[in-house]
Design a protein around this motif. Structure first.
Motif, PDB file in Angstrom:
ATOM      1  N   VAL A  28      65.794  98.207  50.958  1.00  9.62           N
ATOM      2  CA  VAL A  28      64.424  97.671  51.020  1.00  9.62           C
ATOM      3  C   VAL A  28      63.526  98.077  49.857  1.00  9.62           C
ATOM      4  O   VAL A  28      62.436  97.522  49.716  1.00  9.62           O
ATOM      5  N   TYR A  29      63.955  99.019  49.035  1.00  5.82           N
ATOM      6  CA  TYR A  29      63.122  99.491  47.928  1.00  5.82           C
ATOM      7  C   TYR A  29      63.812  99.300  46.581  1.00  5.82           C
ATOM      8  O   TYR A  29      65.021  99.501  46.464  1.00  5.82           O
ATOM      9  N   THR A  30      63.009  98.986  45.563  1.00  2.24           N
ATOM     10  CA  THR A  30      63.528  98.935  44.201  1.00  2.24           C
ATOM     11  C   THR A  30      63.750 100.361  43.709  1.00  2.24           C
ATOM     12  O   THR A  30      63.216 101.324  44.277  1.00  2.24           O
ATOM     13  N   GLU A  31      64.523 100.494  42.650  1.00  2.00           N
ATOM     14  CA  GLU A  31      64.821 101.815  42.101  1.00  2.00           C
ATOM     15  C   GLU A  31      63.567 102.527  41.603  1.00  2.00           C
ATOM     16  O   GLU A  31      63.440 103.739  41.685  1.00  2.00           O
ATOM     17  N   ASP A  32      62.589 101.767  41.094  1.00  4.42           N
ATOM     18  CA  ASP A  32      61.369 102.359  40.532  1.00  4.42           C
ATOM     19  C   ASP A  32      60.177 102.297  41.487  1.00  4.42           C
ATOM     20  O   ASP A  32      59.024 102.329  41.062  1.00  4.42           O
ATOM     21  N   VAL A  33      60.448 102.255  42.774  1.00  3.29           N
ATOM     22  CA  VAL A  33      59.385 102.144  43.779  1.00  3.29           C
ATOM     23  C   VAL A  33      58.348 103.258  43.623  1.00  3.29           C
ATOM     24  O   VAL A  33      58.675 104.379  43.223  1.00  3.29           O
ATOM     25  N   VAL A  34      57.106 102.921  43.924  1.00  6.45           N
ATOM     26  CA  VAL A  34      56.027 103.908  44.008  1.00  6.45           C
ATOM     27  C   VAL A  34      55.534 103.877  45.448  1.00  6.45           C
ATOM     28  O   VAL A  34      55.100 102.844  45.946  1.00  6.45           O
ATOM     29  N   PHE A  35      55.628 105.015  46.125  1.00  7.42           N
ATOM     30  CA  PHE A  35      55.221 105.146  47.521  1.00  7.42           C
ATOM     31  C   PHE A  35      54.030 106.091  47.577  1.00  7.42           C
ATOM     32  O   PHE A  35      54.072 107.187  47.015  1.00  7.42           O
ATOM     33  N   THR A  36      52.979 105.666  48.268  1.00  8.77           N
ATOM     34  CA  THR A  36      51.780 106.493  48.405  1.00  8.77           C
ATOM     35  C   THR A  36      51.362 106.516  49.862  1.00  8.77           C
ATOM     36  O   THR A  36      51.335 105.475  50.520  1.00  8.77           O
ATOM     37  N   ASP A  37      51.052 107.703  50.353  1.00  8.55           N
ATOM     38  CA  ASP A  37      50.424 107.825  51.672  1.00  8.55           C
ATOM     39  C   ASP A  37      49.259 108.805  51.518  1.00  8.55           C
ATOM     40  O   ASP A  37      49.017 109.290  50.409  1.00  8.55           O
ATOM     41  N   PRO A  38      48.514 109.095  52.568  1.00  5.92           N
ATOM     42  CA  PRO A  38      47.348 109.977  52.402  1.00  5.92           C
ATOM     43  C   PRO A  38      47.674 111.389  51.891  1.00  5.92           C
ATOM     44  O   PRO A  38      46.783 112.091  51.429  1.00  5.92           O
ATOM     45  N   LEU A  39      48.933 111.777  51.936  1.00  5.51           N
ATOM     46  CA  LEU A  39      49.296 113.129  51.526  1.00  5.51           C
ATOM     47  C   LEU A  39      50.146 113.206  50.265  1.00  5.51           C
ATOM     48  O   LEU A  39      50.238 114.269  49.651  1.00  5.51           O
ATOM     49  N   HIS A  40      50.789 112.114  49.874  1.00  2.00           N
ATOM     50  CA  HIS A  40      51.755 112.167  48.780  1.00  2.00           C
ATOM     51  C   HIS A  40      51.733 110.913  47.911  1.00  2.00           C
ATOM     52  O   HIS A  40      51.327 109.851  48.361  1.00  2.00           O
ATOM     53  N   ARG A  41      52.242 111.085  46.706  1.00  2.00           N
ATOM     54  CA  ARG A  41      52.564 109.955  45.825  1.00  2.00           C
ATOM     55  C   ARG A  41      53.962 110.244  45.296  1.00  2.00           C
ATOM     56  O   ARG A  41      54.188 111.272  44.633  1.00  2.00           O
ATOM     57  N   ILE A  42      54.880 109.350  45.584  1.00  2.00           N
ATOM     58  CA  ILE A  42      56.274 109.536  45.230  1.00  2.00           C
ATOM     59  C   ILE A  42      56.677 108.401  44.288  1.00  2.00           C
ATOM     60  O   ILE A  42      56.407 107.234  44.578  1.00  2.00           O
ATOM     61  N   GLU A  43      57.350 108.747  43.198  1.00  2.00           N
ATOM     62  CA  GLU A  43      57.805 107.729  42.249  1.00  2.00           C
ATOM     63  C   GLU A  43      59.321 107.762  42.145  1.00  2.00           C
ATOM     64  O   GLU A  43      59.898 108.811  41.881  1.00  2.00           O
TER      65      GLU A  43
END
Length: 146
Positions: A28-43
């Protein structure tokens, strides 16, 4: 409510997600996905896999009830209620929190998410259910008129 196949696949995936399923993020995610929630930012998908694996390590149950879905072009939003059971939150009782995910799908691979941002009340999910901090957060919320 628009029931797009890629959006439905995303919702289905999240209801299967646990510490043994995190290695399937490529679905469901691309290799370069950027995920953000109220506590984190993941690249990056590898970093996101590590994050989810650690997040789900002690989770007994995590299920989502998905509500409204809006999908236009390469952008989508999904509202949800998460039911989480973790031994360190609320003495192991279920915790429910409402939220929304904003998703972006790249034009060249519209089946996978390249940007994922979650919006939810961290206090309702986490802080209110911690043994020492919880009563203080709930008191503050009451005093602020929430």
């Amino acid at each position: 409510m628009n029931q797009e196949p890629d959006l439905e696949a995303f919702c289905t995936f999240f209801n299967n997600l646990d510490k043994t399923y995190t290695n399937n993020l490529y679905e469901v995610y691309t290799e370069d996905v950027v995920f953000t929630d109220p506590l984190h930012r993941i690249e990056g998908r590898d970093a996101l896999e590590r994050y989810f694996h650690g997040l789900y390590e002690n989770v007994t149950e995590c299920r989502f009830q998905f509500h409204d879905r809006v999908h236009q072009g390469t952008e989508a939003c999904v509202t949800w209620t998460m039911r989480l059971v973790h031994p360190r939150l609320s003495r192991g009782r279920p915790v429910s929190v409402d939220g929304c995910s904003r998703l972006s799908f790249p034009a060249e691979d519209p089946r996978r998410v390249c940007r994922h941002r979650d919006f939810f009340d961290v206090g309702a999910m986490l802080y209110e259910h911690l043994p020492i901090l919880g009563p203080t957060v709930r008191l503050l919320k009451r005093r602020l008129g929430e």
